[in-house]
Design a protein around this motif. Sequence first.
Motif, PDB file in Angstrom:
ATOM      1  N   GLU A  45       0.831  -1.206   0.000  1.00 14.64           N
ATOM      2  CA  GLU A  45       0.000   0.000   0.000  1.00 14.64           C
ATOM      3  C   GLU A  45       0.861   1.250   0.000  1.00 14.64           C
ATOM      4  OE1 GLU A  45      -4.022   0.635   2.247  1.00 14.64           O
ATOM      5  OE2 GLU A  45      -2.453   1.487   3.535  1.00 14.64           O
ATOM      6  N   GLY A  46       0.352   2.291  -0.623  1.00 17.12           N
ATOM      7  CA  GLY A  46       1.008   3.590  -0.610  1.00 17.12           C
ATOM      8  C   GLY A  46      -0.005   4.672  -0.275  1.00 17.12           C
ATOM      9  N   ALA A 172       0.774   8.211  -4.346  1.00 17.85           N
ATOM     10  CA  ALA A 172       0.430   6.987  -3.608  1.00 17.85           C
ATOM     11  C   ALA A 172       0.746   5.745  -4.441  1.00 17.85           C
ATOM     12  CB  ALA A 172      -1.044   7.010  -3.222  1.00 17.85           C
ATOM     13  N   ARG A 173       0.523   5.817  -5.743  1.00 14.95           N
ATOM     14  CA  ARG A 173       0.833   4.677  -6.616  1.00 14.95           C
ATOM     15  C   ARG A 173       2.330   4.392  -6.625  1.00 14.95           C
ATOM     16  NH1 ARG A 173      -3.105   7.343  -9.997  1.00 14.95           N
ATOM     17  NH2 ARG A 173      -5.006   6.081 -10.103  1.00 14.95           N
ATOM     18  N   GLU A 203      -4.306  -2.563  -9.227  1.00 16.04           N
ATOM     19  CA  GLU A 203      -4.428  -1.635  -8.101  1.00 16.04           C
ATOM     20  C   GLU A 203      -5.868  -1.502  -7.632  1.00 16.04           C
ATOM     21  OE1 GLU A 203      -5.552   2.773  -9.569  1.00 16.04           O
ATOM     22  OE2 GLU A 203      -3.422   2.425  -9.281  1.00 16.04           O
ATOM     23  N   GLN A 204      -6.022  -1.128  -6.376  1.00 15.85           N
ATOM     24  CA  GLN A 204      -7.292  -0.730  -5.790  1.00 15.85           C
ATOM     25  C   GLN A 204      -7.033   0.565  -5.030  1.00 15.85           C
ATOM     26  OE1 GLN A 204      -6.166  -4.082  -4.636  1.00 15.85           O
ATOM     27  NE2 GLN A 204      -6.827  -4.773  -6.651  1.00 15.85           N
ATOM     28  N   SER A 205      -7.898   1.557  -5.220  1.00 16.88           N
ATOM     29  CA  SER A 205      -7.695   2.846  -4.560  1.00 16.88           C
ATOM     30  C   SER A 205      -8.874   3.164  -3.655  1.00 16.88           C
ATOM     31  CB  SER A 205      -7.516   3.961  -5.593  1.00 16.88           C
ATOM     32  OG  SER A 205      -8.649   4.038  -6.437  1.00 16.88           O
ATOM     33  N   ASN A 237      -3.580   0.430  -3.167  1.00 18.28           N
ATOM     34  CA  ASN A 237      -3.032  -0.900  -2.902  1.00 18.28           C
ATOM     35  C   ASN A 237      -2.739  -1.578  -4.230  1.00 18.28           C
ATOM     36  OD1 ASN A 237      -3.396  -4.002  -2.444  1.00 18.28           O
ATOM     37  ND2 ASN A 237      -3.007  -3.154  -0.425  1.00 18.28           N
ATOM     38  N   VAL A 238      -1.525  -2.084  -4.381  1.00 20.02           N
ATOM     39  CA  VAL A 238      -1.150  -2.754  -5.632  1.00 20.02           C
ATOM     40  C   VAL A 238      -0.860  -4.224  -5.374  1.00 20.02           C
ATOM     41  CG1 VAL A 238      -0.230  -0.688  -6.718  1.00 20.02           C
ATOM     42  CG2 VAL A 238       1.297  -2.136  -5.394  1.00 20.02           C
TER      43      VAL A 238
END
Length: 246
Positions: A45-46, A172-173, A203-205, A237-238
């Motif tokens: 996660e970022g 964040a990515r 990814e999920q944001s 989240n990747v």
Amino acid sequence: MAYLTGAYSPARILAAGILVAAPLFATASLAQQPPQQAAINVSAEGDATLVPDMATVSLSVVSQADDTATALSDNSAAMTKVIDALKASGIAETDIQTTDFSVSPRYDQVKADDGTTQSRITGYEVHNGLAVKIRDLSKLGSVLDQSVKLGVNSGGGISFSNSDPSKAEDEARREAVANALAKAKTLAEAAGVTLGDVLSISEQSSSPQPVMFRAMAMAKADSAVPVAAGENTYSVNVNMTFGIGQ
């Protein structure tokens, strides 16, 4: 001229040809299935923060009366004052939107002569809700205060947002991918293998959640409602899959 007889009849030759060809086809089918590549799967996660520059507020007027006509009239008068005040404060008409409207009876439980309890309509309730975008946060407190004084009596939510969150989302990515890469390298080193190319990435944001407030608690405020915008946190989240080098 030669003739085929006995063990060399055409039927026997054809059958033998089929028996010989069958293993060849089976071998070709197996050769078309590539072996599965060993891989390392990780998720990370970022986060990135950004000071909000706008807010969306839900404002509702609830009116009660003995009959629907009075309840509707009272509600419409109060909501008209609220909308006019919002426009006068500089909020564009396109930033004011009706979100819900309902008319419903109110019931009371009464005891009959035979001792049973029955529901009886004692009046009616009209609910009218607005979603208001406030693009100048310096006006947010006064807008809430003025709206409550003019008839808003049901709390909703304040959602602080950003007109352009793309830079924070990209940050964040990048952090999420860097964290995933670091995790994959650690796993490869621990396993004694070499980290290969990226095979897949997804990814999920997530966006900031609305903050709840109670309009009734602010109804007697003598000045503008104090509001702290704080910071918005954008999270990504990747999920990444890496090959294992040879």
